[in-house]
Design a protein around this motif. Sequence first.
Motif, PDB file in Angstrom:
ATOM      1  N   TRP A 279     -23.073  20.720  10.527  1.00 49.35           N
ATOM      2  CA  TRP A 279     -24.447  20.940  10.944  1.00 49.35           C
ATOM      3  C   TRP A 279     -25.400  20.023  10.179  1.00 49.35           C
ATOM      4  O   TRP A 279     -26.099  19.353  10.860  1.00 49.35           O
ATOM      5  N   ILE A 280     -25.579  20.035   8.930  1.00 48.68           N
ATOM      6  CA  ILE A 280     -26.091  19.065   8.224  1.00 48.68           C
ATOM      7  C   ILE A 280     -26.112  17.536   8.463  1.00 48.68           C
ATOM      8  O   ILE A 280     -26.969  16.930   8.689  1.00 48.68           O
ATOM      9  N   GLY A 281     -24.534  17.358   8.600  1.00 46.20           N
ATOM     10  CA  GLY A 281     -24.240  15.940   8.833  1.00 46.20           C
ATOM     11  C   GLY A 281     -24.776  15.640  10.129  1.00 46.20           C
ATOM     12  O   GLY A 281     -25.316  14.280  10.387  1.00 46.20           O
ATOM     13  N   GLY A 282     -24.659  16.416  11.291  1.00 43.81           N
ATOM     14  CA  GLY A 282     -25.093  16.322  12.535  1.00 43.81           C
ATOM     15  C   GLY A 282     -26.689  15.843  12.521  1.00 43.81           C
ATOM     16  O   GLY A 282     -26.991  14.866  13.102  1.00 43.81           O
ATOM     17  N   LEU A 284     -28.388  14.809  10.066  1.00 43.28           N
ATOM     18  CA  LEU A 284     -28.800  13.731   9.247  1.00 43.28           C
ATOM     19  C   LEU A 284     -28.137  12.297  10.090  1.00 43.28           C
ATOM     20  O   LEU A 284     -28.957  11.237  10.072  1.00 43.28           O
ATOM     21  N   LEU A 285     -27.192  12.484  10.842  1.00 41.66           N
ATOM     22  CA  LEU A 285     -26.703  11.523  11.743  1.00 41.66           C
ATOM     23  C   LEU A 285     -27.925  11.432  12.608  1.00 41.66           C
ATOM     24  O   LEU A 285     -27.975  10.064  13.055  1.00 41.66           O
ATOM     25  N   ILE A 286     -28.375  12.163  13.450  1.00 35.02           N
ATOM     26  CA  ILE A 286     -29.338  12.011  14.272  1.00 35.02           C
ATOM     27  C   ILE A 286     -30.451  11.174  13.805  1.00 35.02           C
ATOM     28  O   ILE A 286     -31.162  10.229  14.406  1.00 35.02           O
ATOM     29  N   GLN A 287     -30.799  11.541  12.595  1.00 37.59           N
ATOM     30  CA  GLN A 287     -31.882  10.916  12.039  1.00 37.59           C
ATOM     31  C   GLN A 287     -31.609   9.477  11.246  1.00 37.59           C
ATOM     32  O   GLN A 287     -32.394   8.881  10.668  1.00 37.59           O
ATOM     33  N   GLY A 288     -30.261   9.352  11.291  1.00 38.69           N
ATOM     34  CA  GLY A 288     -29.790   8.010  10.892  1.00 38.69           C
ATOM     35  C   GLY A 288     -29.898   7.798   9.548  1.00 38.69           C
ATOM     36  O   GLY A 288     -29.739   6.932   8.648  1.00 38.69           O
ATOM     37  N   LEU A 289     -29.594   9.067   8.756  1.00 38.41           N
ATOM     38  CA  LEU A 289     -29.430   9.222   7.594  1.00 38.41           C
ATOM     39  C   LEU A 289     -28.268   8.957   6.772  1.00 38.41           C
ATOM     40  O   LEU A 289     -27.913   9.035   5.608  1.00 38.41           O
ATOM     41  N   THR A 290     -27.163   9.193   7.697  1.00 37.22           N
ATOM     42  CA  THR A 290     -25.696   9.168   7.260  1.00 37.22           C
ATOM     43  C   THR A 290     -24.775   8.617   8.223  1.00 37.22           C
ATOM     44  O   THR A 290     -25.370   8.491   9.214  1.00 37.22           O
ATOM     45  N   THR A 291     -23.662   8.320   7.694  1.00 34.35           N
ATOM     46  CA  THR A 291     -22.782   7.975   8.701  1.00 34.35           C
ATOM     47  C   THR A 291     -21.643   8.796   9.284  1.00 34.35           C
ATOM     48  O   THR A 291     -21.396   9.759   8.638  1.00 34.35           O
ATOM     49  N   ILE A 292     -20.918   8.452  10.365  1.00 36.16           N
ATOM     50  CA  ILE A 292     -19.965   9.302  10.820  1.00 36.16           C
ATOM     51  C   ILE A 292     -18.832   9.305   9.495  1.00 36.16           C
ATOM     52  O   ILE A 292     -18.081  10.377   9.267  1.00 36.16           O
ATOM     53  N   GLY A 293     -18.375   8.139   9.140  1.00 36.54           N
ATOM     54  CA  GLY A 293     -17.464   7.929   8.035  1.00 36.54           C
ATOM     55  C   GLY A 293     -17.724   9.051   6.890  1.00 36.54           C
ATOM     56  O   GLY A 293     -16.986   9.563   6.212  1.00 36.54           O
ATOM     57  N   THR A 294     -18.865   9.078   6.398  1.00 39.34           N
ATOM     58  CA  THR A 294     -19.394  10.182   5.458  1.00 39.34           C
ATOM     59  C   THR A 294     -19.035  11.624   5.989  1.00 39.34           C
ATOM     60  O   THR A 294     -18.302  12.365   4.923  1.00 39.34           O
ATOM     61  N   ILE A 295     -19.270  11.833   7.136  1.00 41.90           N
ATOM     62  CA  ILE A 295     -19.060  13.339   7.620  1.00 41.90           C
ATOM     63  C   ILE A 295     -17.466  13.540   7.458  1.00 41.90           C
ATOM     64  O   ILE A 295     -17.087  14.499   6.957  1.00 41.90           O
ATOM     65  N   VAL A 296     -16.665  12.675   8.084  1.00 39.36           N
ATOM     66  CA  VAL A 296     -15.236  12.770   7.988  1.00 39.36           C
ATOM     67  C   VAL A 296     -14.956  12.876   6.278  1.00 39.36           C
ATOM     68  O   VAL A 296     -14.255  13.867   6.133  1.00 39.36           O
ATOM     69  N   MET A 297     -15.491  11.963   5.430  1.00 37.83           N
ATOM     70  CA  MET A 297     -15.034  12.308   4.334  1.00 37.83           C
ATOM     71  C   MET A 297     -15.277  13.522   3.683  1.00 37.83           C
ATOM     72  O   MET A 297     -14.611  14.157   2.920  1.00 37.83           O
TER      73      MET A 297
END
Lengths: 602, 641
Positions: A279-282, A284-297
């Motif tokens: 949820w949070i990762g999604g 942040l990702l939309i906002q471009g604040l994180t990466t897919i790799g970070t979510i997987v990690m």
Amino acid sequence: MSRGINLQDNPEERSYVYSDSTLLNRMVSYLFAYKGLFAVVCILVALGIGITVYSPIVLKSAIDDEFLSGNIDGLIFTAGLYVVLQIASWLTSYGNEYSMALMGQKAVYQIRQELYEQLQDLSQDFYDKSSSGRVISRITNDIDRMSELLSGGLISSFAQIFVVFAIGVAIFFFDFYMAIATIAIVPVLLLTTIYFRKKMREAYRSTRKTISSVTANLAESISGAKVTKSFAREQINIERFDEVNRADYESNIDAGKAQSAFFPTVRFIGGLGIFFILWIGGFLLIQGLTTIGTIVMFMQYSSSFFRPILIITNFYTSVQSAFAGAERVFLVLDEEPSIEDKEDAFEMPEVEGHIIFNHVTFSYVEGKVILEDFNLDIQPGETIALVGDTGAGKTTVVSLLNRFYDIQEGAIRIDGIDIRDVTQKSLHSRIGLVLQDAFLFMGTVKDNIRYGRPEASDEEIYEATELIGARRILEGLDEGFETEVGERGGRLSEGERQLVSFARALLADPSVLVLDEATSSIDIYTEHAIQKGMKTLLKGRTSIVIAHRLSTIVNADRIVVLEDGKIVETGTHRELMEKKGKYYSLYELQIRPRAQHSMITN
Amino acid sequence: MGLRMGYVSRLTSYALKHKPLFFGFLISAIIGTIFNLLTPLVIVDIIDVAIPTGDYNVVIQFALTYLALTLLYALFDIGGRYGAAITAQKVIYDLRGEIYDSLMEKDLSFYDQNETGQLLARVTTDVTTMREFLFWGYRVILIGLAQLIGTYVVMWWLSPPLTMYLLALIPFAIAFIYVFAKKVRPVFYSAREQYGTLSSVLAENIVGMKVVKSYAASEREFERVEKENRRFLEERTEALRLLSFYRPLLPTVFGIATGFIIYYGGLQFIMGGMSYGVFTGYITLVGMLILPARFLSWGVGMYQRADAAGERTFYILDHRDELLNPENPVEVDKFDGEVEFEHVYFSYRGDKFILKDVHFTVQPGQIVALLGGTGSGKTTLMNLIPRFYDVDTRPTVEIEDGIYHIQEDNTVEIDGEIHKVQHGAIVIEGKAYEVQPPGHVRVDGEDVRNYLLEDLRRNIGMVHQDPFLFSATIRDNIAFAKPQCSFEEVESAAKAANIHEFIVEHLDEGYNSTIGERGVTLSGGQKQRIAIARALVADPKILILDDSTSSVDAKTEMLIQQALERLMVGRTTFIITHRLSTIRNADLIVMLEKGRIVEMGSHEELIAQGGYYAGIAKTLKEMELAADTPLITSEGGATSE
């Protein structure tokens, strides 16, 4: 009746003689004996934690860097690194788990060895106050309780705490919000686990009660089968069993609830963590604040909390059990033998067997004197029969001669040597001891006869048996001399066990013999051999017999009548009968009636 | 293998008695697994579908879907587990009941052939092992298989080529299962066995410490303990070494697979053949493959244990009694009490003869004293009367020292050679050996096998020196044979057995006191007298008394003796005793050695024969005289004064 059940101590019971930290320190000190291994374990554990924390980061960098850059060499390198880390993780686990096991098992071996040595050294008073069942439980069950903690439980529990902390710190370097979401489930996980463990422990307690009634009922039914059958009472027993069986069924169904819900619930909480990350990762990702790799990690980290939490919560239970065991083991280890050899103690030489009790005073507990100013002079080769009521001090006299206890005043000498000046071991080897309950070891009849002289030939064994008149009876056993006697000689009758112990004593050929005669009457087929055997055994050696058999008493060179720790009469049967004193009344009231039943026609 | 499959499938047949529950929990477990398998797909879609839309609501929806699937998985999993727990418990309840019934029906030879402790283990520990299998086994194997297949199906759905590569993991999983079953577990079992050896050596030395010390054997015993302790250390360490080697190997293999996915997935990604979502889904799915490997390995272990436990437990149910009630029983109410042994041979399973050609008759009301040591067969002989065993039913022939059974085809094998029976004899090297027809035990002239077991046993009373009493009230114990009998009857039996006074005066609740762990503890002599009262209530015509050893004081001994004498009046009595007086009074003395009668007759006859009994009597008589001489002189002295 369910004898032999519930003999074990309550595993959780503690007497708190030692503080927790003392126990822990002492247990750890056994591990510290293997410093090299300990250092290896510490290094490998640290390495393992590093790999656990680092692997997801490698995965992240593959996704975020190599995937995007399209750098094939970099991709191969990262994938290769990941594989290398996995292999390293395997080798570190192998190395550290094996080293921990090795260290722990060596410690367990060591403790068991020390405890056994201590048990050999402890004096008779220790065995007087604790039942042998309990002592056995010390050296088996209690040490096992420490085993789990020693061989890995202790170290890996601490390691798991570090894992949780290491991950907890590492993730904050990547994303604050997702880190909070990941960490948030840890306390929930912890509390839930503790809650369920408590529930399950309670449930376990109630099922333990019902299952023990089932077991008790079964034990009784199986050992009482013959009686049940001979009175044709099977149906009632079946109904009784059904009751306890049903109670066990119900308590187990209850227990099944907590047991079934525990793990799925814990796993669901883990799923909740991943939900938050998604949820949070999604967002942040939309906002471009994180990466897919970070979510997987983060998803990988989130699932690595389970094992540590389960191990840490289990730690409490295993520590409780280990401490309870350790406390009881250390209590025995710290017990001082009440009798120790003098520093300049020498070996007791071969003796003729002249025994003197010189003004001996003795009490087991202070203030309750058992023997007072006790004097007795036994000539070499003489047979003394000790008679008297229960508690008159007969057993005490022979125990003192063996130095199972130390006297307070006076001296006991054999051939002029004070028994306190020689080593206990050499003293024991000079005195033959034949106990009331003839104790046999597992093995054959022959092995047992040979016990005191392992090098004796078969011929010597047959000869000894012949001499005590037991050959016909022992040869009549299923396999003759090769018959396995079973645990504690249980496959032989009491009389046969005694005959074996006579032969054993005769073969060992001590110059001084102490014999505590069995009180029970034995079938006359064996009885007559015992009476004959006794005669042979006593011949030519100084013997003190706690006598119950009329034949033994009558045949003794001298009868010593004890009353309240004092000698009230001595003399031969004939002399004492004429005196019409204490012996006469003992004879009339106890010795003769007993003998009459076995010998005289009414 | 065909037979070995039997025990678990037999256990399954018990579970199938609760079909809705059994299939219910299995289906619940499968449904849970399916929900679990769907979760990676949600992750794939979040990354590939939801996030690119840039719509927060879509992301939340997908994330909630993930949560819902996880919740459903948890619920169905709980359902599966709880259902399994109930099924397991129901099966165990049924099974225990059945075993108990079967134990009650068994004849005594069954109890003699199986030690109490072992039987108890079969009905407790082994049953618990089977319960473990019922709870975990089916689910673990089923979930393992379902998740293995399901994960590959989902993977295939995402990327067939990558899945092809990952099929290579299957042999690894199989190897893992194999190694644990064949290499790791056996070492653990052997370490546990060694632990048993170590424990019994320790226990023996602790109990026998005095003997160890007095024979100065401390060092020898210390070495023995050290040797066993060291062997345990070695075996246990080896077992743990194997475990620490193989256990972390499994995640490592799957970790290597992840490394491969990074490489392969990365290549595909760069070439545009794979999305982020699919890649992430794969990473998750490979992780999900570890579980089937673990579960299946675990399941195999449990299967093996349940199979072994089943073999031991079902043995009780399968054991067929050799003793059966006759088809046309001879009806009887009370016996007269004549007992006849006619050429009785008895052997366990046909090879070891416990009784050899025992032959004698006892008239109603007579007393027979039996002499002999352990292994003489006297106890077995007594057990033949109430049919705890039956005599051998095949004819026998005695040749030199050996006894052989004649087979049904009228032949006998001796030292590897087959001989044929001709004219009721076997001829070997010109010498004829007569064949003995099968023996009989008769009561009142009728073979005991022709009576109903219940009628027979009701008429035979047994009193042991260490009698077994039940944890029930004293009254219930005395009235054991006739639960409906009046209190007066119980009381008068207790009076005759010399135990009434004790019950009334020393026990707070008198006849209602409970015996046993939670109640009063009785001494050997008291128990024996209660057993005598119990036999008096049963009022049998034939009595079997085992009175060989008893550690009681002189007064108690007198009370027991008196009680026994009252009990013996008017009954045919077989007695194993230490009392010479009883033996002298016996009508018949039978001395057995290694299953054979060596001397038989009345006291006077045997003394006249001058055999072994005469020797025994002489030794004992000498003692008696030695003790009595001074009495006579002292009395003589008194009269002369």
